[in-house]
Design an enzyme around this catalytic site. Sequence first.
Site, mmCIF file in Angstrom:
data_model
loop_
_atom_site.group_PDB
_atom_site.id
_atom_site.type_symbol
_atom_site.label_atom_id
_atom_site.label_comp_id
_atom_site.label_asym_id
_atom_site.label_seq_id
_atom_site.Cartn_x
_atom_site.Cartn_y
_atom_site.Cartn_z
ATOM 1 N N SER A 136 8.920 42.887 60.878
ATOM 2 C CA SER A 136 8.935 43.625 62.140
ATOM 3 C C SER A 136 7.731 43.259 62.994
ATOM 4 C CB SER A 136 8.898 45.117 61.785
ATOM 5 O OG SER A 136 8.411 45.865 62.846
ATOM 6 N N TYR A 160 4.314 52.057 58.101
ATOM 7 C CA TYR A 160 5.520 51.223 58.079
ATOM 8 C C TYR A 160 5.137 49.746 58.222
ATOM 9 C CZ TYR A 160 9.679 48.925 60.035
ATOM 10 O OH TYR A 160 10.697 48.050 60.290
ATOM 11 N N LYS A 164 5.572 46.431 55.582
ATOM 12 C CA LYS A 164 6.237 45.168 55.933
ATOM 13 C C LYS A 164 5.302 43.990 55.649
ATOM 14 C CE LYS A 164 10.245 46.406 57.148
ATOM 15 N NZ LYS A 164 11.392 45.940 56.387
HETATM 16 P P1 NAD Z 1 19.109 50.850 58.652
HETATM 17 O O1 NAD Z 1 18.406 52.072 58.180
HETATM 18 O O2 NAD Z 1 20.284 51.010 59.543
HETATM 19 O O3 NAD Z 1 19.553 49.960 57.405
HETATM 20 C C1 NAD Z 1 18.772 49.846 56.251
HETATM 21 C C2 NAD Z 1 19.729 49.946 55.063
HETATM 22 O O4 NAD Z 1 18.977 49.810 53.859
HETATM 23 C C3 NAD Z 1 20.435 51.301 54.986
HETATM 24 O O5 NAD Z 1 21.830 51.082 54.881
HETATM 25 C C4 NAD Z 1 19.871 51.964 53.736
HETATM 26 O O6 NAD Z 1 20.825 52.781 53.083
HETATM 27 C C5 NAD Z 1 19.453 50.749 52.910
HETATM 28 N N1 NAD Z 1 18.336 51.019 51.984
HETATM 29 C C6 NAD Z 1 17.125 51.550 52.268
HETATM 30 N N2 NAD Z 1 16.375 51.600 51.171
HETATM 31 C C7 NAD Z 1 17.113 51.086 50.159
HETATM 32 C C8 NAD Z 1 16.881 50.857 48.788
HETATM 33 N N3 NAD Z 1 15.716 51.182 48.193
HETATM 34 N N4 NAD Z 1 17.860 50.291 48.039
HETATM 35 C C9 NAD Z 1 19.045 49.949 48.601
HETATM 36 N N5 NAD Z 1 19.335 50.163 49.894
HETATM 37 C C10 NAD Z 1 18.368 50.713 50.667
HETATM 38 O O7 NAD Z 1 17.993 49.922 59.332
HETATM 39 P P2 NAD Z 1 18.183 48.624 60.226
HETATM 40 O O8 NAD Z 1 17.874 48.974 61.627
HETATM 41 O O9 NAD Z 1 19.448 47.957 59.915
HETATM 42 O O10 NAD Z 1 16.969 47.753 59.697
HETATM 43 C C11 NAD Z 1 17.137 46.770 58.685
HETATM 44 C C12 NAD Z 1 15.779 46.182 58.343
HETATM 45 O O11 NAD Z 1 15.187 45.647 59.510
HETATM 46 C C13 NAD Z 1 14.795 47.210 57.790
HETATM 47 O O12 NAD Z 1 14.072 46.614 56.741
HETATM 48 C C14 NAD Z 1 13.883 47.486 58.971
HETATM 49 O O13 NAD Z 1 12.587 47.840 58.559
HETATM 50 C C15 NAD Z 1 13.883 46.156 59.692
HETATM 51 N N6 NAD Z 1 13.610 46.287 61.129
HETATM 52 C C16 NAD Z 1 14.401 47.112 61.879
HETATM 53 C C17 NAD Z 1 14.120 47.274 63.240
HETATM 54 C C18 NAD Z 1 14.945 48.204 64.085
HETATM 55 O O14 NAD Z 1 14.448 48.611 65.131
HETATM 56 N N7 NAD Z 1 16.157 48.546 63.714
HETATM 57 C C19 NAD Z 1 13.042 46.563 63.831
HETATM 58 C C20 NAD Z 1 12.285 45.732 63.022
HETATM 59 C C21 NAD Z 1 12.574 45.578 61.666
#
Ligand code: NAD
Length: 348
Positions: A136, A160, A164
């Site tokens: 991120s 957070y 990361k």
């Molecule tokens: P999201 O919450 O929609 O999806 C994350 C998924 O991971 C969920 O379905 C959740 O059930 C699953 N999960 C979490 N912990 C888990 C575990 N221990 N074991 C198995 N499954 C688990 O989030 P997203 O927006 O799709 O983000 C995906 C990734 O991208 C994340 O790592 C997030 O930190 C990163 N990210 C997201 C954003 C954003 O703004 N959406 C920005 C930068 C980085």
Amino acid sequence: MYDIVITGGAGYIGSHTALLLLDKGYNVHIIDSLINGFYESIRSIQNIHKNKKLENKLFFYKCDLRNKELLRKVLKSIQKNGSNNIDALIHFAGLKSVNQSINEPIKYWNNNVLGSVNLFEIMSEFNCENIIFSSSATVYGDNNFRKIKESDELRPINPYGFTKLAVENCLNNIFHSPLNNWGVIVLRYFNPAGAHPSGLIGENYKGKPSNLFPFICQVAEGTLEKITVFGNDWETLDGTCVRDYIHIMDLAEGHLSAIEYLLKNEKQFLTINLGTSEGVSVLNFIYQFQETNNVRIRYEFGDRREGDSAFSVADSSKALKILGWRAKRTLSDICKDGWKRQKMIAKL
Ligand code: NAD
């Protein structure tokens, strides 16, 4: 065809990426605990593909990455269901709310870091050594209002971001170990928003959303009276935070380019920003949503939020140079597709 594992594939970015990989003919194995994801997203992927046979192409395994025994069993099943070889893994699974991480840092270190380390350990057992990791923009430090390059200083300002960075560092150590032969691409996302143009999948959340766009949609549909804009005294043109909003389908395409690169090139450790390189203030985002969708969004100004920064915009030239990828969709596309999805959920 290649077998790709997607952790967190029932979540927002994972489900859109899974859809594209299936479009391209990859076999997709989704592992998700469903702590924040939804099984309906998997069904929606099947619906979008209803004319194509997904039997033996799309698999779902409910598993928390912190449960090592179960994870080992899952990877065994993946080998059996696929062509005996896991070609690459995209690691989306994680918790993502800056605010929640400030209040509950242990939960974030436990889930994001412990879960990742377990995953890497089990991947090693199965000789699965190609990984794309969802990092991120929060790993970067103060950028003095310049577009952020991958080589810029890494200095997170919230738990957070620290989790990361810890996972990035772990992958870097693995890559440099003489006993391993891993290929690693760390993708640092800026601000994903919007939905698949069909409206069949989009950003779902349990509890309170953590991003701006779902709040705008809630105001538009009338379930929220107004949106709170956190601070109008930042050192930006209109005083509100400036971000780099990227359409979810552009982001998903970035993963497709990264997978192709990972599978075709020699093993390396790469960090790549995925953003549009365009800065948009929170106010301008709200204005664009109003204009595109012809709805009024009421807002008020609140205090600055802990853990926020004034300006976070990517320099995405490395993604273009190495992966041949650039974001193609506009802010208006984000507003149009995201609103279509919201109306479908609310059946407005
Ligand atoms: P999201 O919450 O929609 O999806 C994350 C998924 O991971 C969920 O379905 C959740 O059930 C699953 N999960 C979490 N912990 C888990 C575990 N221990 N074991 C198995 N499954 C688990 O989030 P997203 O927006 O799709 O983000 C995906 C990734 O991208 C994340 O790592 C997030 O930190 C990163 N990210 C997201 C954003 C954003 O703004 N959406 C920005 C930068 C980085």
